[in-house]
Design an enzyme around this catalytic site. Structure first.
Site, mmCIF file in Angstrom:
data_model
loop_
_atom_site.group_PDB
_atom_site.id
_atom_site.type_symbol
_atom_site.label_atom_id
_atom_site.label_comp_id
_atom_site.label_asym_id
_atom_site.label_seq_id
_atom_site.Cartn_x
_atom_site.Cartn_y
_atom_site.Cartn_z
ATOM 1 N N GLY A 225 0.810 -1.210 0.000
ATOM 2 C CA GLY A 225 0.000 0.000 0.000
ATOM 3 C C GLY A 225 0.845 1.262 0.000
ATOM 4 N N THR A 226 1.956 1.225 0.707
ATOM 5 C CA THR A 226 2.825 2.399 0.767
ATOM 6 C C THR A 226 3.328 2.759 -0.621
ATOM 7 O OG1 THR A 226 3.479 1.900 3.033
ATOM 8 C CG2 THR A 226 4.996 3.255 1.743
ATOM 9 N N ASN B 288 -7.426 4.441 8.779
ATOM 10 C CA ASN B 288 -6.808 3.276 9.407
ATOM 11 C C ASN B 288 -6.878 3.275 10.924
ATOM 12 O OD1 ASN B 288 -5.036 5.445 8.368
ATOM 13 N ND2 ASN B 288 -3.551 4.544 9.771
ATOM 14 N N GLN C 96 -7.358 0.206 3.836
ATOM 15 C CA GLN C 96 -8.171 -0.348 4.915
ATOM 16 C C GLN C 96 -9.532 -0.817 4.407
ATOM 17 O OE1 GLN C 96 -7.542 -1.137 8.048
ATOM 18 N NE2 GLN C 96 -5.448 -0.356 7.999
ATOM 19 N N SER D 259 -3.880 -3.152 -0.562
ATOM 20 C CA SER D 259 -2.740 -3.931 -0.092
ATOM 21 C C SER D 259 -3.214 -5.308 0.353
ATOM 22 C CB SER D 259 -2.098 -3.188 1.078
ATOM 23 O OG SER D 259 -0.920 -3.833 1.494
ATOM 24 N N ALA D 260 -2.439 -6.333 -0.011
ATOM 25 C CA ALA D 260 -2.869 -7.712 0.234
ATOM 26 C C ALA D 260 -2.913 -8.073 1.715
ATOM 27 C CB ALA D 260 -1.931 -8.671 -0.499
ATOM 28 N N HIS D 261 -1.964 -7.559 2.489
ATOM 29 C CA HIS D 261 -1.845 -8.069 3.859
ATOM 30 C C HIS D 261 -2.941 -7.571 4.789
ATOM 31 C CE1 HIS D 261 0.010 -4.718 6.305
ATOM 32 N NE2 HIS D 261 0.327 -4.263 5.112
ATOM 33 N N THR E 2 11.078 -7.509 -11.099
ATOM 34 C CA THR E 2 10.544 -8.860 -11.221
ATOM 35 C C THR E 2 9.285 -9.016 -10.361
ATOM 36 O OG1 THR E 2 12.749 -9.710 -11.624
ATOM 37 C CG2 THR E 2 11.104 -11.298 -10.865
ATOM 38 N N CYS F 233 2.052 2.021 11.912
ATOM 39 C CA CYS F 233 3.180 2.650 11.244
ATOM 40 C C CYS F 233 3.758 3.785 12.059
ATOM 41 C CB CYS F 233 2.755 3.172 9.886
ATOM 42 S SG CYS F 233 2.186 1.865 8.837
#
Ligand SMILES: Cc1ncc(COP(=O)(O)O)c(C=O)c1O
Ligand SMILES: Cc1ncc(COP(=O)(O)O)c(C=O)c1O
Lengths: 396, 120, 396, 120
Positions: free
Chosen positions: A71-72, A151, A185, A205-207, A243, A331
């Site tokens: 996300g960052t 968030n 979020q 973001s995936a996490h 990659t 963060c």
């Protein structure tokens, strides 16, 4: 000791089905997606499939998705990328007072480099007002970046209305105006339709949706001009070199599909637990303040300020009892400053320092809520017993 | 960021917490930067600190240093207590990250203020 | 069909021991390393350990390692980061003619923004000459970026001598001069000691050493000034924001440790296979040209130009026989241009187009070599049978 | 980037490869951008292409289009062969990515050049 994880806004455990989906790409199917041979083509096919899955979650086209490291990076790329591409049209940005550091920090960087920033207030409920956005738009505004959901307090911003505003401006000639929203979020937790929102860029973001850390995505609407930030390779249609992390991308795809399918149940579940949690905390602990609008917010977050005490002590107390929570954004932990988000709500220093975020997940249970409420009650009592502020408040 | 076991024990089970009803010495110090506060109440008789209690608000190191200080000074001669330093407190709680050592300084300041009316 | 993977310079399969090491961080131990609670501290401890492992591989201190999303980001961060920090001291960069696109592209970006670039030749052996470096240094040179080992031909550059040169310059007053080396191909394959090399920045990437794609590292020598590029969080000591990809970092650490322990055997193994391969290809196929110095190169790479034919046809022919190879850099596949690296050797267009990279790995076998040599012999024959260039060469 | 099965089959087993010893028509075309080359030799009798051979150098699509072309025209009337287009070749090999379609154009050019001495 039973461990209770109530910090799903910081990161989520990986869904076992997601791990299963990515495992082949950590073992046999290891090719580089840029390679022409079969090993490469297998990886490419997996990335293509994941791109469609991720696009589906937000109703975008696959070729409007650029995979990033998280996300960052997605936020940085959106803001710096658009601003570098548009700087001849103007150097004014509109954003909110409660953006994530990856938006706030990049906007500050641009400010130091000569850009003008308007930071919209969020009032005591944590919500941006569309009228404020309208009033802030200038002829030289090139970017509006307002997050979809915060968030720390989970408030959901009126992004659809902002999107309509931006479209209107563009139709009446302000072609260089783009709208970015940080949905890190929100994605996987709130229904997102980029057509409905009308945003030009959207980060996620995936996490935060039961997939691994280290992969995210930026939606870039077809036709939106943007300068790539990571340079040196043809990946992601020249918009992000490097990659591709195939296993992470596959996991992200699988998680996006699961989120789409299970979103309604997940939200019912977390809302029920969260609401029960808030009722019980309110019933058992005095002098607390809920932060952020309680209706217009994500279903899994609760942010509470406990008067007379400071958040980090509470956090560690809870941690010693096996309950994981957060003071403000993960963060910004590691710093002493109280959360700028809570301060933006107009809260005093004490309330800002006493704010704790509880964020629920799909695998939390009623028992988790019970354990957490017990632990919090004990911890708050213990900390208040040594707080000089309690006596002062009784004295006055 | 990870605290020692003794640190956590102080946090979970503060020693000598509260305010002495029959204290004859008080002191309160505030860290002007972060607003952390430490209040000390002592009962001093015949040059000895018979009892010590603390109250604290702020980050965990401030709470823990308050607890460690109150425990440490109880029973001590005033003259000995006057020689305590930041490092004695840090030793008692097995150290602090450098960013957090101001908490020990605050505790020592409170002690000095409390004891300043007693001649060495 | 037996599949033979000879494209380890593009990416490597993940070592089963590395997968084992990372698995716990894809399951139970899922915390965000920035979180204060136990879940976070477990992740933090794992990241710290991996940082030490990765640092060890290159004889650096743990706090000189910044984790990135890969080699591309590490190269970009090194170059843009140092140049932004140093631009008041000068705007001249020295680099080589055969850098990876992630160095070349970033240097070109700076060139478009007013920087002056000296690109050193590599002559017919693919090696930079230290005298050329010395002659190129100007008073306003702020960065020298010369790769440690090339990704297409494997030639190992005289980085130690360049490092000594840079140190000498700095001691005689040119304080603002930094030396960066892209060691993405070298790391895990050649012994690297940043003290011996004397570089200030060194990039490397996990997926070239039997770990997953999506994580890399930049060594930043203590005291080296650099502007962060990814902004908005306190991670990596303010030098690279963004939630750390804990599983990938753990895998990188494990892979770095294995590489350190097994480097000598791995190199003996790949050198033996590679040398046998080259002997047999040379014995069976006429009119071939080896590209790059054959002594001063990594032990696992062989780059050969086959006259009269073009690389991609050969690649696909081999792929149909189950043998995976590459034409030049995987990153520049997808374009039609012949490899700039082979052209930099002074080769004609035909040889540049006919170049194929074979890159061996620790799990290749003698049988792989046999299968590959057979397949290549067949493929080259078949393609030469339809090549108009063969007849012309006989005619002349 | 992934090619069709028929494409790969042409690459692995080129049809009508080589040069006809008794050809009476030749043509060679070069792509000025990438240097790809296609050489065609035909034996034409009584308005019919009795035999066709190709040689090619360059990227796989060029080789494959050469093979497909030679196979396609053998046995055809010259008048019919003259009407072949890029699309006929693309159809024969199940398509090409748009970046690669110039290979089919090169093949048709070679055919046109070869047949241009025959009146329609
Ligand atoms: C609103 C918001 N934006 C951006 C980010 C950054 O995303 P990532 O952790 O993937 O870098 C976060 C995560 O903490 C977030 O909550
Ligand atoms: C020499 C060199 N530098 C940089 C890179 C880029 O690294 P990554 O693939 O991790 O982005 C590569 C990989 O292809 C490389 O070979």
């Amino acid at each position: 000791m039973r461990r209770v994880y109530l910090d799903h806004s910081a990161t989520t455990p990986i869904d076992a089905r997601v791990v299963q989906a990515m495992l082949p790409y950590l073992t046999e199917t290891f090719g580089n997606a840029s390679s022409i041979h079969q090993f490469g083509q297998e990886a490419r096919a997996a990335v293509d499939k994941a791109r469609r899955q991720v696009a589906s979650l937000i109703n975008a086209r696959a070729n409007e998705i650029v995979f990033t490291s998280g996300g960052t990076e997605a936020n940085n790329l959106a803001i710096r990328g658009v601003c570098e591409a548009r700087q001849t049209s103007g150097r004014h940005i509109i954003t909110s007072a409660i953006e994530h550091p990856s938006v706030r920090g990049m906007v500050e960087y641009l400010e130091q480099n000569g850009w003008t920033i308007t930071r919209l207030p969020v009032y005591d409920n944590g919500l941006v007002r569309v009228d404020d956005v309208r009033a802030a738009i200038r002829a030289d505004t090139v970017l509006i970046s307002v997050m979809m959901a915060n968030n720390e307090i989970g408030t959901i911003q009126p992004v659809k209305e902002i999107g309509a505003l931006v479209r209107g401006r563009r139709e009446s000639g302000q072609k260089h105006l783009s709208f970015h929203t940080d949905a890190v979020q929100a994605a996987g937790r709130a229904a997102i339709d980029v057509e409905l929102i009308g945003c030009d860029l959207l980060s996620f973001s995936a996490h935060k949706m039961y997939a691994p850390k280290g992969v995210g995505a930026l939606f870039i609407r077809r036709g939106t001009r943007l300068f790539p930030q990571q340079i040196g390779g043809h990946q992601e249609r020249e918009r992000r070199a490097g990659t591709e992390p195939v296993p992470n991308i596959v996991a992200f795809g699988a998680a996006a599909e699961l989120a789409r399918q299970e979103m309604v149940q997940r939200n019912e579940h977390t809302a029920r637990l969260r609401d029960r949690f808030e009722r019980e905390v309110e019933a058992r602990i005095e002098t607390i303040v809920f932060n952020g609008d309680r209706r217009q917010r994500l279903s899994h977050v609760s942010n509470i300020s406990f008067r007379f005490i400071e958040g980090e002590g509470l956090l560690i107390h809870l941690d010693m009892q096996g309950v994981a929570v957060s003071t403000g954004s993960a963060c910004s932990s590691g710093t002493l400053e109280p959360s700028p988000v809570i301060k933006a709500l107009g809260r005093d220093e004490e309330l800002a320092r006493g704010a704790i975020r509880f964020s629920f997940g799909k695998d939390n249970t009623d028992e988790d809520v019970e354990v957490a409420v017990e632990a919090i009650t004990r911890a708050v009592e213990s900390l208040r017993a040594i707080s000089p502020l309690v006596r002062e408040s009784i004295a006055t | 960021m990870s605290y020692s076991d003794i640190f956590k024990d102080h946090l979970a089970n503060p020693r000598n917490a509260g305010e002495l009803p029959d204290a004859n010495v008080f002191a309160e110090e505030t860290n002007p930067v972060c607003g952390d506060r430490l209040r000390l109440s002592l009962r001093v008789r015949d040059g000895r600190i018979e009892a010590a209690r603390f109250l604290a608000y702020g980050c965990p190191p401030t709470l823990v240093c308050g607890s460690a200080l109150a425990e440490m000074v109880e029973g001590k001669l005033v003259d000995d207590a006057k020689h305590l330093t930041r490092h004695d407190i840090l030793n008692a709680i097995a150290g602090l990250p450098s960013r957090k050592q101001h908490a020990a300084a605050l505790a020592i300041e409170a002690l000095r203020t409390a004891l300043k009316s007693f001649r060495v």
